[in-house]
Write an enzyme that holds these catalytic residues in place. Structure first.
Site, PDB file in Angstrom:
ATOM      1  CE  LYS A  60      -4.499  -1.167   0.378  1.00 29.07           C
ATOM      2  NZ  LYS A  60      -4.538  -2.567   0.763  1.00 29.07           N
ATOM      3  CB  SER A 314      -0.932  -8.326  -0.836  1.00 30.22           C
ATOM      4  OG  SER A 314      -1.852  -9.126  -0.111  1.00 30.22           O
TER       5      SER A 314
HETATM    6  C1  LIG Z   1      -5.319  -3.563   0.463  1.00 29.29           C
HETATM    7  C2  LIG Z   1      -4.843  -4.943   0.462  1.00 29.29           C
HETATM    8  C3  LIG Z   1      -5.235  -5.868  -0.525  1.00 29.29           C
HETATM    9  C4  LIG Z   1      -6.223  -5.528  -1.624  1.00 29.29           C
HETATM   10  O1  LIG Z   1      -5.897  -4.392  -2.389  1.00 29.29           O
HETATM   11  P1  LIG Z   1      -7.049  -3.569  -3.111  1.00 29.29           P
HETATM   12  O2  LIG Z   1      -6.323  -2.544  -3.890  1.00 29.29           O
HETATM   13  O3  LIG Z   1      -7.934  -2.987  -2.058  1.00 29.29           O
HETATM   14  O4  LIG Z   1      -7.810  -4.526  -3.958  1.00 29.29           O
HETATM   15  C5  LIG Z   1      -4.708  -7.148  -0.465  1.00 29.29           C
HETATM   16  N1  LIG Z   1      -3.869  -7.522   0.506  1.00 29.29           N
HETATM   17  C6  LIG Z   1      -3.472  -6.686   1.477  1.00 29.29           C
HETATM   18  C7  LIG Z   1      -2.532  -7.181   2.516  1.00 29.29           C
HETATM   19  C8  LIG Z   1      -3.952  -5.373   1.497  1.00 29.29           C
HETATM   20  O5  LIG Z   1      -3.565  -4.538   2.471  1.00 29.29           O
END
Ligand SMILES: *Cc1c(COP(=O)(O)O)cnc(C)c1O
Length: 335
Positions: A60, A314
């Site tokens: 993010k 992510s």
């Molecule tokens: C925000 C997030 C997502 C999803 O991202 P989007 O852009 O909202 O679809 C996936 N995994 C983690 C760890 C996140 O913080």
């Protein structure tokens, strides 16, 4: 020259934004790493894109910084406000601190404590409001109107999407060879939109597969309905993706760039956290394991063999105290 379609024009617009995105002042290029044990178990070559290794332990920071760095001096002086399930919050807090911008962040009351601390330790104001993201969002939008602070969406903003798209830029540079599919976790759709725009413009043969929690499958619902729909309720175990409605900007891209959406259960997420641990000795949060859980389902359902599949891991922001529960549920997952 053949005339370009509106779709192609939209993709080109995003590719230019992605190539110009100023994310590396704070974000780091992350490794694309072979997952040896999982590859062997699944009979496919599995690669992990290690976004859990970012400074805020999730991707993010890319979108947040790219958005904040492009605000005008006037907007910067009024400060920013955002609603976030926690990871975007930490990204905004870090970016705001680096740029000297005042930041106010609304998070659901269910947000894991370490995400709240991650925000406060970076000098931002953290307000806890609502049971889940949709309630926090409403509150933050109200506050933005009252205070004049610039609202920074966690996903529904072209600059945020462009920042997240730099993940795909790195993947294609790190792996110029055969690549069958990239599995992308989906919350509000900012990450998958940026990734899909970049990949479909440059290597349209690579499949883009979204993975959602079955308790917040708002992209799958929107694609089925042909329009954005709002889910009546969302589950918050995978708190990073607990979003009730896919973003408008993201859906403009996803509607023609996402090849397939897979949903997974909470137990499957716990099983995937264990798989990731086995290959990396690192722990991800539930949302951070979505892509790996999706790959496992995909291989089981399709019988795919010998393919090269990338999972975007992510995020890693999970409370230490919840690991016992994860380990217990992982044992239940049909793996
Ligand atoms: C925000 C997030 C997502 C999803 O991202 P989007 O852009 O909202 O679809 C996936 N995994 C983690 C760890 C996140 O913080």
């Amino acid at each position: 020259m053949t005339p370009t379609s509106p779709e192609q024009t939209l993709l080109e617009h995003y590719v230019k934004k992605i190539l110009a995105a100023a994310v590396y002042d704070l974000a780091v290029p992350t490794p694309l790493q072979a997952a040896a044990a999982l590859s062997q178990a699944l009979g496919n070559r599995i690669l992990f894109k290690r976004e859990d290794l970012q400074p805020t332990f999730s991707f993010k920071i890319r979108g947040a910084y790219n958005k904040l760095v492009q605000l005008t001096p006037e907007q910067r002086s009024r400060g920013v406000i955002t609603a976030s399930a926690g990871n975007h919050a930490q990204g905004v807090a870090m970016a705001a601190q680096a740029l000297g911008i005042s930041a106010c962040i609304v998070m659901p009351r269910t947000t894991p404590q370490l995400k709240v601390l991650g925000v406060r330790s970076r000098g931002a104001e953290a307000l806890l409001h609502g049971e889940s993201f949709p309630f926090a969002l409403e509150f933050a939008l109200d506050l933005a109107r009252q205070t004049g602070r610039e609202f920074v969406s966690p996903f529904d903003d072209p600059q945020v999407i462009a920042g997240q798209g730099t993940v795909a830029m790195e993947i294609l540079r790190q792996h110029p060879g055969q690549l069958d599919a990239i599995f992308v976790p989906v919350g509000g759709g900012g990450l998958i939109a940026g990734v899909a725009a970049y990949v479909k413009y440059l290597r349209p043969e690579v499949r883009i597969i979204g993975v959602e929690s079955e308790h917040s499958a708002c992209l799958q619902a929107a694609l089925a309905a042909g329009e954005r729909v709002t889910l009546a309720s969302v589950g918050t175990f995978a708190d990073g993706v607990a979003v009730a409605q896919i973003g408008a900007h993201g859906f403009d891209i996803c509607r023609f760039c996402v090849d397939e959406v897979i949903t997974v259960s909470n137990d499957q997420l716990c099983g995937a956290i264990r798989d990731i641990y086995d290959d990396t000795r690192s722990i991800t949060e539930p949302s951070g394991a979505l892509a790996v859980a999706g790959i496992k389902r995909y291989v089981t359902d399709s019988g795919a063999q010998g393919q090269t599949l990338v999972a975007i891991n992510s995020g890693a922001n999970i409370n230490f105290d919840s690991l016992g529960h994860v380990a217990e549920r992982a044992a239940m997952a049909a793996s």
